[in-house]
Design a protein around this motif. Structure first.
Motif, PDB file in Angstrom:
ATOM      1  N   ARG A 292       0.734  -1.094  -0.082  1.00 33.74           N
ATOM      2  CA  ARG A 292      -0.172  -0.031  -0.004  1.00 33.74           C
ATOM      3  C   ARG A 292       0.931   1.233  -0.011  1.00 33.74           C
ATOM      4  O   ARG A 292       0.553   2.225  -0.597  1.00 33.74           O
ATOM      5  CB  ARG A 292      -0.910   0.046   1.103  1.00 33.74           C
ATOM      6  CG  ARG A 292      -2.052   1.303   1.229  1.00 33.74           C
ATOM      7  CD  ARG A 292      -2.716   1.351   2.466  1.00 33.74           C
ATOM      8  NE  ARG A 292      -1.938   1.477   3.452  1.00 33.74           N
ATOM      9  CZ  ARG A 292      -1.378   2.659   3.912  1.00 33.74           C
ATOM     10  NH1 ARG A 292      -1.612   3.818   3.270  1.00 33.74           N
ATOM     11  NH2 ARG A 292      -0.666   2.808   5.044  1.00 33.74           N
TER      12      ARG A 292
ATOM     13  N   ARG B 193       2.407   1.803  -3.481  1.00 34.79           N
ATOM     14  CA  ARG B 193       1.256   2.352  -4.480  1.00 34.79           C
ATOM     15  C   ARG B 193       1.154   3.816  -4.277  1.00 34.79           C
ATOM     16  O   ARG B 193       1.058   4.618  -5.238  1.00 34.79           O
ATOM     17  CB  ARG B 193       0.064   1.528  -4.150  1.00 34.79           C
ATOM     18  CG  ARG B 193      -0.071   0.253  -4.930  1.00 34.79           C
ATOM     19  CD  ARG B 193      -1.296  -0.261  -4.928  1.00 34.79           C
ATOM     20  NE  ARG B 193      -2.168  -0.469  -3.654  1.00 34.79           N
ATOM     21  CZ  ARG B 193      -2.273  -1.398  -2.759  1.00 34.79           C
ATOM     22  NH1 ARG B 193      -1.628  -2.556  -3.173  1.00 34.79           N
ATOM     23  NH2 ARG B 193      -2.769  -1.106  -1.870  1.00 34.79           N
TER      24      ARG B 193
ATOM     25  N   ARG C  60      -5.306   0.744 -11.538  1.00 32.24           N
ATOM     26  CA  ARG C  60      -4.611   1.013 -10.452  1.00 32.24           C
ATOM     27  C   ARG C  60      -4.771  -0.148  -9.470  1.00 32.24           C
ATOM     28  O   ARG C  60      -3.891  -0.645  -8.725  1.00 32.24           O
ATOM     29  CB  ARG C  60      -4.848   2.319  -9.833  1.00 32.24           C
ATOM     30  CG  ARG C  60      -3.888   3.025  -9.126  1.00 32.24           C
ATOM     31  CD  ARG C  60      -2.640   2.973  -9.858  1.00 32.24           C
ATOM     32  NE  ARG C  60      -1.407   3.180  -8.707  1.00 32.24           N
ATOM     33  CZ  ARG C  60      -0.303   2.533  -8.484  1.00 32.24           C
ATOM     34  NH1 ARG C  60      -0.017   1.844  -9.185  1.00 32.24           N
ATOM     35  NH2 ARG C  60       0.221   2.973  -7.664  1.00 32.24           N
ATOM     36  N   ARG C  61      -6.117  -0.339  -8.966  1.00 31.72           N
ATOM     37  CA  ARG C  61      -6.355  -1.282  -7.741  1.00 31.72           C
ATOM     38  C   ARG C  61      -7.145  -2.209  -8.377  1.00 31.72           C
ATOM     39  O   ARG C  61      -8.031  -2.720  -8.943  1.00 31.72           O
ATOM     40  CB  ARG C  61      -6.894  -0.571  -6.706  1.00 31.72           C
ATOM     41  CG  ARG C  61      -5.806   0.209  -6.133  1.00 31.72           C
ATOM     42  CD  ARG C  61      -6.403   1.147  -5.154  1.00 31.72           C
ATOM     43  NE  ARG C  61      -5.616   2.391  -4.664  1.00 31.72           N
ATOM     44  CZ  ARG C  61      -5.220   2.568  -3.609  1.00 31.72           C
ATOM     45  NH1 ARG C  61      -5.619   1.965  -2.609  1.00 31.72           N
ATOM     46  NH2 ARG C  61      -4.510   3.638  -3.570  1.00 31.72           N
TER      47      ARG C  61
ATOM     48  N   GLY D 292       2.995   5.697 -11.094  1.00 27.81           N
ATOM     49  CA  GLY D 292       1.828   4.601 -11.048  1.00 27.81           C
ATOM     50  C   GLY D 292       1.358   3.983 -12.226  1.00 27.81           C
ATOM     51  O   GLY D 292       1.682   4.612 -13.349  1.00 27.81           O
TER      52      GLY D 292
ATOM     53  N   ASP E 281       4.411   5.945  -5.330  1.00 27.99           N
ATOM     54  CA  ASP E 281       4.298   5.793  -6.683  1.00 27.99           C
ATOM     55  C   ASP E 281       3.190   6.651  -7.445  1.00 27.99           C
ATOM     56  O   ASP E 281       3.455   7.455  -8.164  1.00 27.99           O
ATOM     57  CB  ASP E 281       3.909   4.294  -7.333  1.00 27.99           C
ATOM     58  CG  ASP E 281       5.155   3.380  -7.387  1.00 27.99           C
ATOM     59  OD1 ASP E 281       6.295   3.876  -6.877  1.00 27.99           O
ATOM     60  OD2 ASP E 281       5.059   2.178  -7.427  1.00 27.99           O
TER      61      ASP E 281
END
Length: 99
Positions: A78, A81, A98-99, A90, A84
């Protein structure tokens, strides 16, 4: 005890006894640390879930150490991320999800 007071009050005088004691302590501490390192128990390996995932579901039912390691890995991911995303490196910058 008087020899210690005399030696501390006049440290310029060389005393072979003090030198031998210091060498003996150094050797004993070195050997003790080597023995401790050899005899030290290994940490238990953490079990991973299916497909190499290390998520909370995989760590359930395992040791507390495995659960802590899984939480630590999730927290580290986490933070990576977020860093980034803050720096613009990212996956969302490259157009990916992204997620």
């Amino acid at each position: 005890m008087d020899w210690l007071v005399d030696w501390l009050s006049d440290p310029s005088e060389f005393d072979p006894f003090v030198f031998v004691v210091l060498v003996a302590l150094t050797v004993l501490l070195t050997l003790g640390s080597i023995v401790w390192l050899v005899l030290e128990r290994e940490e238990p390996s953490t079990r991973r879930g299916r497909h190499g995932r290390s998520d909370g579901a995989a760590a359930e039912g395992s040791s507390p150490l495995a659960r802590i390691a899984a939480r630590s890995e999730q927290e580290a991911a986490r933070v990576r991320r977020e860093m980034d995303a803050d720096s613009g490196r990212g996956a969302d910058v490259r157009g990916g999800a992204r997620r």
